[in-house]
Design an enzyme around this catalytic site. Sequence first.
Site, PDB file in Angstrom:
ATOM      1  CG  HIS A 139      -2.323  -3.956  10.496  1.00  9.95           C
ATOM      2  ND1 HIS A 139      -1.198  -3.882   9.693  1.00  9.95           N
ATOM      3  CD2 HIS A 139      -3.688  -4.025   9.703  1.00  9.95           C
ATOM      4  CE1 HIS A 139      -1.735  -4.085   8.508  1.00  9.95           C
ATOM      5  NE2 HIS A 139      -2.997  -3.971   8.403  1.00  9.95           N
ATOM      6  N   GLY A 154      -7.506   0.088   9.967  1.00  6.12           N
ATOM      7  CA  GLY A 154      -8.757  -0.369   9.192  1.00  6.12           C
ATOM      8  C   GLY A 154      -8.333  -1.773   8.710  1.00  6.12           C
ATOM      9  CG  ASP A 155     -11.414  -4.637   7.998  1.00  5.51           C
ATOM     10  OD1 ASP A 155     -11.020  -4.807   9.145  1.00  5.51           O
ATOM     11  OD2 ASP A 155     -12.651  -4.350   7.683  1.00  5.51           O
ATOM     12  CB  SER A 156      -5.869  -6.425   5.090  1.00  5.85           C
ATOM     13  OG  SER A 156      -4.863  -6.421   4.033  1.00  5.85           O
ATOM     14  N   GLY A 157      -6.502  -3.748   2.938  1.00  3.60           N
ATOM     15  CA  GLY A 157      -6.944  -3.515   1.652  1.00  3.60           C
ATOM     16  C   GLY A 157      -8.123  -2.445   1.699  1.00  3.60           C
ATOM     17  CB  VAL A 158      -9.946  -0.443   4.025  1.00  6.35           C
ATOM     18  CG1 VAL A 158      -8.883   0.389   4.999  1.00  6.35           C
ATOM     19  CG2 VAL A 158     -11.156   0.064   4.177  1.00  6.35           C
ATOM     20  N   GLY A 159      -7.341   0.755   1.966  1.00  6.31           N
ATOM     21  CA  GLY A 159      -6.995   1.954   1.351  1.00  6.31           C
ATOM     22  C   GLY A 159      -5.832   2.809   2.177  1.00  6.31           C
ATOM     23  CE  LYS A 160      -4.319  -0.468   7.258  1.00  6.49           C
ATOM     24  NZ  LYS A 160      -5.259  -1.417   6.599  1.00  6.49           N
ATOM     25  CB  SER A 161      -0.630   2.036   2.041  1.00  8.05           C
ATOM     26  OG  SER A 161      -0.409   1.192   3.141  1.00  8.05           O
ATOM     27  CG  ASP A 178       2.426  -3.092   6.943  1.00  3.22           C
ATOM     28  OD1 ASP A 178       1.143  -3.583   6.695  1.00  3.22           O
ATOM     29  OD2 ASP A 178       3.364  -4.010   7.556  1.00  3.22           O
ATOM     30  CD  GLU A 203       2.993  -4.316   0.711  1.00  2.98           C
ATOM     31  OE1 GLU A 203       2.548  -5.318   0.087  1.00  2.98           O
ATOM     32  OE2 GLU A 203       3.164  -4.525   1.980  1.00  2.98           O
ATOM     33  NE  ARG A 244     -26.996  11.996   9.160  1.00  2.00           N
ATOM     34  CZ  ARG A 244     -27.125  11.923   7.877  1.00  2.00           C
ATOM     35  NH1 ARG A 244     -27.172  10.754   7.329  1.00  2.00           N
ATOM     36  NH2 ARG A 244     -27.404  12.818   7.155  1.00  2.00           N
TER      37      ARG A 244
END
EC number: 2.7.11.-
Length: 319
Positions: A139, A154-161, A178, A203, A244
């Site tokens: 994913h 990353g988690d769903s909704g984190v802004g990958k797309s 996706d 998407e 860092r």
Amino acid sequence: MAKKITVRDLLNNTHLKMVTGEEYLDRTITTADISRPGLEMTGYFNYYAPERVQLMGITETAFAARMTHDELMVVARKMMQPVTPTFVVSTGRKLPEEFMAVAKETHIPILSTELTSSRILSNMSFYLDGQLAKRQSVHGVLVDVFGLGVLITGDSGVGKSETALELIQNGHRLIADDRVDVYAQDEERLVGEPPAILRNLMEIRGVGIIDVVNLFGTGAVRSHATISFNLHLAKWSDDQKIDRLGNGEDTIRIQGVDLPRFVLPVQAGRNLAALIETAAKNFRAKMMGYDATKTFDDNLNRLIAENSKAEHEQATNQD
């Protein structure tokens, strides 16, 4: 899960041409191993693998020229079995008429090439190894950034797309959105490609499904790419431990291959596309031997040494 590969796929993706049996090109190839049936031409079939693509070159066809009609018919019938996908003839050679006749009876297509046996063997092995390798669905988003395959997770909704979309607008290329199908090209390299149903599509929440080729042109996509590193987008938290200096050695293991992994904290106001571009440039620089972290360490050690020397000289003068 591996793909289903047919003789037609092999014909269309390597330097081969049709000789006979075009109507049987849908025969399935189940293994990337390829046989050079030299011993079989002498009648030795103890370890014959009929499920492999059979490659015949100068040695095999020259030996066949010394055989009788009956000998050739016996060998051809043993070689050409129901599971045999195809026979390939290299170096512009021709199969004996007996082989051609049995191939017609058993519905086995015959392919040929002007390339040498070594060259066509390499071409076919490279193609079949990649196509028949087991796939693992990951994913995430795979983008070509400055020639490096960057697997963004990353988690769903984190802004990958959304981040990948900005990278595309900056001139980089999309491989998969996706879901990325990943397979091991060898012991050190991973290759990613899109599932057929998602090829060239993205998407974007609030916008819907977009066709990247239609909106940005064919130069905005790639069919596959070697994955250089994984960049994981993590939602920002105050107690989060962040590397860092960039000298961490974190990896993620996929298909038995260790892939370098970097964590990028996500917070409002951070330009993720610019950060990913910088991460890709920095990764390439490290591969070329330019390590900013090492430079910082060297500068720090030199400063400490200079301060220590100055303090020692000052103490000596006071004495």
